[in-house]
Motif scaffolding. Structure first.
Motif, PDB file in Angstrom:
ATOM      1  N   ALA A 243      14.249   7.481 -12.906  1.00 12.13           N
ATOM      2  CA  ALA A 243      13.568   7.186 -11.643  1.00 12.13           C
ATOM      3  C   ALA A 243      12.201   6.642 -12.007  1.00 12.13           C
ATOM      4  CB  ALA A 243      13.430   8.440 -10.795  1.00 12.13           C
ATOM      5  N   ALA A 244      11.902   5.435 -11.567  1.00 11.30           N
ATOM      6  CA  ALA A 244      10.632   4.796 -11.906  1.00 11.30           C
ATOM      7  C   ALA A 244       9.707   4.832 -10.704  1.00 11.30           C
ATOM      8  CB  ALA A 244      10.859   3.356 -12.349  1.00 11.30           C
ATOM      9  N   GLY A 245       8.477   5.320 -10.919  1.00 14.56           N
ATOM     10  CA  GLY A 245       7.451   5.298  -9.883  1.00 14.56           C
ATOM     11  C   GLY A 245       6.551   4.107 -10.088  1.00 14.56           C
ATOM     12  N   ILE A 246       6.423   3.241  -9.081  1.00 13.90           N
ATOM     13  CA  ILE A 246       5.628   2.023  -9.224  1.00 13.90           C
ATOM     14  C   ILE A 246       4.610   1.918  -8.100  1.00 13.90           C
ATOM     15  CG2 ILE A 246       7.424   0.779 -10.475  1.00 13.90           C
ATOM     16  CD1 ILE A 246       8.272  -0.550  -7.953  1.00 13.90           C
ATOM     17  N   SER A 247       3.444   1.365  -8.424  1.00 13.53           N
ATOM     18  CA  SER A 247       2.385   1.145  -7.440  1.00 13.53           C
ATOM     19  C   SER A 247       1.342   0.240  -8.046  1.00 13.53           C
ATOM     20  CB  SER A 247       1.744   2.480  -7.034  1.00 13.53           C
ATOM     21  OG  SER A 247       0.796   2.288  -6.006  1.00 13.53           O
TER      22      SER A 247
ATOM     23  N   ASN B 174       0.856  -1.190   0.000  1.00  9.16           N
ATOM     24  CA  ASN B 174       0.000   0.000   0.000  1.00  9.16           C
ATOM     25  C   ASN B 174       0.892   1.240   0.000  1.00  9.16           C
ATOM     26  OD1 ASN B 174      -2.194   1.769   0.255  1.00  9.16           O
ATOM     27  ND2 ASN B 174      -2.231   1.578   2.486  1.00  9.16           N
ATOM     28  N   GLY B 175       1.392   1.586  -1.201  1.00 11.28           N
ATOM     29  CA  GLY B 175       2.295   2.723  -1.262  1.00 11.28           C
ATOM     30  C   GLY B 175       2.771   3.013  -2.669  1.00 11.28           C
TER      31      GLY B 175
ATOM     32  N   ASP C 139      -3.221   4.793  -6.262  1.00 14.68           N
ATOM     33  CA  ASP C 139      -4.198   4.639  -5.186  1.00 14.68           C
ATOM     34  C   ASP C 139      -3.522   4.209  -3.894  1.00 14.68           C
ATOM     35  OD1 ASP C 139      -6.637   5.210  -6.614  1.00 14.68           O
ATOM     36  OD2 ASP C 139      -6.333   3.326  -7.683  1.00 14.68           O
ATOM     37  N   LEU C 140      -4.037   4.746  -2.794  1.00 16.42           N
ATOM     38  CA  LEU C 140      -3.605   4.324  -1.466  1.00 16.42           C
ATOM     39  C   LEU C 140      -4.831   3.999  -0.637  1.00 16.42           C
ATOM     40  CD1 LEU C 140      -0.850   6.946  -0.499  1.00 16.42           C
ATOM     41  CD2 LEU C 140      -0.492   4.597  -1.269  1.00 16.42           C
TER      42      LEU C 140
ATOM     43  N   CYS D  94      -2.391  11.215  -5.781  1.00 21.88           N
ATOM     44  CA  CYS D  94      -3.212  10.235  -5.068  1.00 21.88           C
ATOM     45  C   CYS D  94      -4.634  10.771  -4.926  1.00 21.88           C
ATOM     46  CB  CYS D  94      -2.613   9.966  -3.689  1.00 21.88           C
ATOM     47  SG  CYS D  94      -3.605   8.846  -2.679  1.00 21.88           S
ATOM     48  N   PRO D  95      -5.631  10.150  -5.583  1.00 24.31           N
ATOM     49  CA  PRO D  95      -7.018  10.633  -5.477  1.00 24.31           C
ATOM     50  C   PRO D  95      -7.558  10.610  -4.051  1.00 24.31           C
ATOM     51  CG  PRO D  95      -6.786   9.096  -7.313  1.00 24.31           C
ATOM     52  CD  PRO D  95      -5.516   9.024  -6.520  1.00 24.31           C
TER      53      PRO D  95
END
Length: 654
Positions: free
Chosen positions: A101-105, A82-83, A311-312, A167-168
């Motif tokens: 720099a890769a943003g993953i979620s 969850n992040g 999403d978180l 983040c919605p």
């Protein structure tokens, strides 16, 4: 995430040079560990999937392919985390190699941010391999490692230096990335990121260690977070990198608006954690007219931003041990002493300038033997010393009446004599009794008329003595009393210059204590320490058995609570429910929830109903970020309605 709080982490994994699978294992392990500690934003170092120090191996297709494969694996094996996770890797795009720099979620790569400023300290440095990503804008296609498990085996991730990860569930959380050297240049990309709304900057770094470089790095991160009014997470490469020519220490930092919240111990791999208050940052930006957002700056900066959403799950961040219960008082003793001396000098300099401007060499002050008048006298003495005027031209007036105790009376007299000021006693019992007869008030009725008649009589005496002396009356009331309206209108509320008007009660105590500890005079120190030990009281009601009967904090509540409420309401514009939540954490073990809520209600009620007293305050120096001067700090109408705030307080459940 509730109330704008979010826990974040910067981590330095153990790496092996060129061993992407091993490095990915460590990143995955640490990501789950970070989540277990409550972190929701997790940042790893620059090029951490391959290691930073691969040298000419960056040209090898085998390494680049494996790095991309392990990025996909990291994304998928942290899909249950969850992040939002940031990792670094080299990646080929349109025939060029970029430091990304890769943003993953959520099991996928959301976006890739290329490094813009590529250092070229020598021919074997980054510019040998990597191209600046300044003008990159496009998409990269990824395939799930097991495409049979998903309805959509392929997906695309945007590649751009201008990405906002949003983040919605927490719209004010907008995350942007820069990479190492990007921060060290004259115009960091994070400046542009912030102008376009980023409230949190992450930096994936591999800064080698040199003597003294850690201090510069820390100042750089702290200053940038202050300049941009943002959170800043800095994760740096550490042990495991090649030490062929340089050493990497894993110096990780988390900062918020100029304050370093967490710092790793160098030469030790691991993670550090911090809790950011994103809503506080957004509120502060809103207050600052100098902070311009994209609507104002986009054309000038010739840039636009794409938004990527993640999403978180909404969770409540644990604040234990993170909220300072005395926000006006520095925690570190060394810093507290420096701050106390600075405040005393600000107060004394303000008074000195006023005296010099009006060519005045006399001051009159009502000395009760309490904390506030003690501090005001100490400040006045310092101002006279600065001007080279004899302290004998300071008239300290003690005005005993119905509620005066021997303890406070003796302390007032001894303090004046010890400091070398003129001591004058005016007993006001007879004058107040005559006044009661004049207005038809029964002196046996100890109501507000009984109390305020004494306060106004004292003020009249001080003003008239000031006329006799050709001097000015020095006000003694402090910030906490003004916030609560705990002052008699046109009584102790009024003076010709108020030196304590922006000093809260919790800080008054430390200023007097500092003076006692540093004055170098045993007798003076003993008097000040006894004053510190005396209960706070206006002494307007008759004593019981010779002791103070009227204790202020029994009537309006503990000042340490009210100062906490005041700080977070005015400095950070926090709503009542958030203040209550923070207070529960900050004062755990000192006050129970019922007590905190009781005095929170009192605070809001009094704060709104007593503004008329603050609307006509005398001049006085501002010493901190919170003040209530109607001229520059609190532009609040006296008839402002507190219904919204009281309604929210009434909804708080315990």
């Amino acid at each position: 995430m509730k109330d704008g709080f979010i826990k974040v982490s910067a981590g330095t994994p153990d790496v092996r040079v060129g061993d992407c699978e091993y490095n990915a294992d460590e990143i995955i392990r640490m990501a789950h560990e970070m989540e277990g500690q409550g972190a929701r934003i997790m940042v790893f170092p620059e090029l951490c999937i391959t290691s930073y120090s691969c040298g000419d191996l960056f040209w090898q297709e085998t390494l680049l392919n494996e790095a991309k494969a392990q990025l996909i694996r990291i994304a998928e094996e942290t899909g249950d985390v969850n992040g939002l996770i940031f990792v670094g890797l080299p990646m080929e795009y349109n025939g060029k190699l970029y430091n990304m720099a890769a943003g993953i979620s959520g099991g996928e790569v959301l976006g890739l941010v290329p490094k813009i400023n590529i250092p070229n300290y020598n021919e074997f440095y980054e510019s040998r391999y990597f191209t600046s990503g300044k003008d990159v804008n496009g998409w990269v296609t990824f395939c799930h490692s097991d495409s049979s498990d998903t309805e959509y085996p392929e997906y695309e991730a945007m590649v751009s230096p201008h990405l906002l990860f949003i983040c919605p569930q927490m719209p004010e959380l907008k995350v942007a990335a820069e990479i190492c050297e990007d921060l060290w240049v004259a115009d960091p990309p994070s400046t542009c990121h912030a102008y376009h709304g980023a409230s949190l900057i992450v930096n994936l770094s591999a800064s080698d260690e040199l003597v003294g470089k850690d201090s510069y790095r820390k100042n750089l991160v702290s200053s940038q977070s202050a300049r941009l009014v943002c959170g800043y997470i800095y994760a740096s490469a550490g042990i495991g990198e090649s030490t062929q020519d340089v050493v990497y220490a894993g110096h990780d930092l988390i900062a918020e608006n100029g304050t370093v919240l967490a710092e790793s111990r160098k030469f030790t791999n691991g993670a550090v954690y911090g809790v950011l208050d994103i809503r506080k940052l957004v509120n502060e930006r809103r207050r600052m007219t100098t902070f311009q957002f994209a609507a104002d700056k986009a054309q000038e900066m010739e840039s636009y931003y794409d938004e990527v959403f993640f999403d978180l799950q909404t969770t409540e961040t644990d604040l234990t041990g993170l909220i300072d219960s005395r926000p006006f008082v520095p925690a570190a003793m060394e810093e507290r002493e420096r701050r106390c001396d600075e405040i005393l000098n600000i107060q004394a300099t303000g008074l000195m300038r006023r005296l010099a401007h009006i060519h005045c060499q006399n001051a009159v002050i009502g000395l009760s033997g309490g904390l506030d008048s003690t501090l005001a006298l100490l400040v006045t003495v310092r101002a006279f010393d600065m001007l080279g005027i004899s302290r004998e031209k300071i008239t300290a007036v003690t005005m005993p009446c119905f509620g005066t105790t021997d303890r406070t009376y003796n302390n007032a007299c001894q303090l004046s004599l010890c400091l070398g000021t003129e001591l004058r006693e005016v007993n006001i019992r007879e004058a107040v009794s005559l006044h009661f007869r004049d207005i038809g008030h029964d002196p046996e009725i100890h109501d507000v008329t009984y109390e305020n008649s004494q306060a106004r009589e004292r003020t009249q005496i001080l003003m008239d003595i000031a006329n006799q002396k050709g001097g000015i009356v020095i006000g003694t009331g402090d910030l906490s009393e003004l916030a609560l309206g705990w002052a008699t209108f046109n009584g102790d509320h009024m003076s010709m210059y108020g030196v304590n008007g922006s000093v809260p009660k919790t800080l008054v105590r430390h200023l007097v204590r500092y003076y006692a500890d540093t004055c170098g005079e045993k007798k003076l120190s003993e008097i000040l320490l006894d004053i510190l030990d005396t209960p706070v009281s206006p002494e307007l009601l008759p004593p019981k058995d010779g002791k103070i009967a009227q204790k202020t904090e029994d009537l309006v509540g503990p000042y340490e609570l009210h100062d906490f409420f005041l700080y977070h309401m005015l400095r950070w514009t926090c709503p009542p429910a958030k203040i209550f939540r923070m207070a529960k954490t900050a004062f755990a073990g000192e006050y129970d929830e019922e007590t905190i809520l009781k005095w929170l209600k009192t605070f809001y009620r009094r704060f709104f109903t007593q503004q008329f007293k603050r609307s006509c305050l005398p001049d006085g120096p501002k010493v901190g970020s919170v003040a209530v001067s109607p001229r520059g700090d609190l532009r609040m109408p006296s008839d402002a309605c507190g219904t919204l705030w009281m309604r929210e307080v009434d909804k708080i459940k315990i």
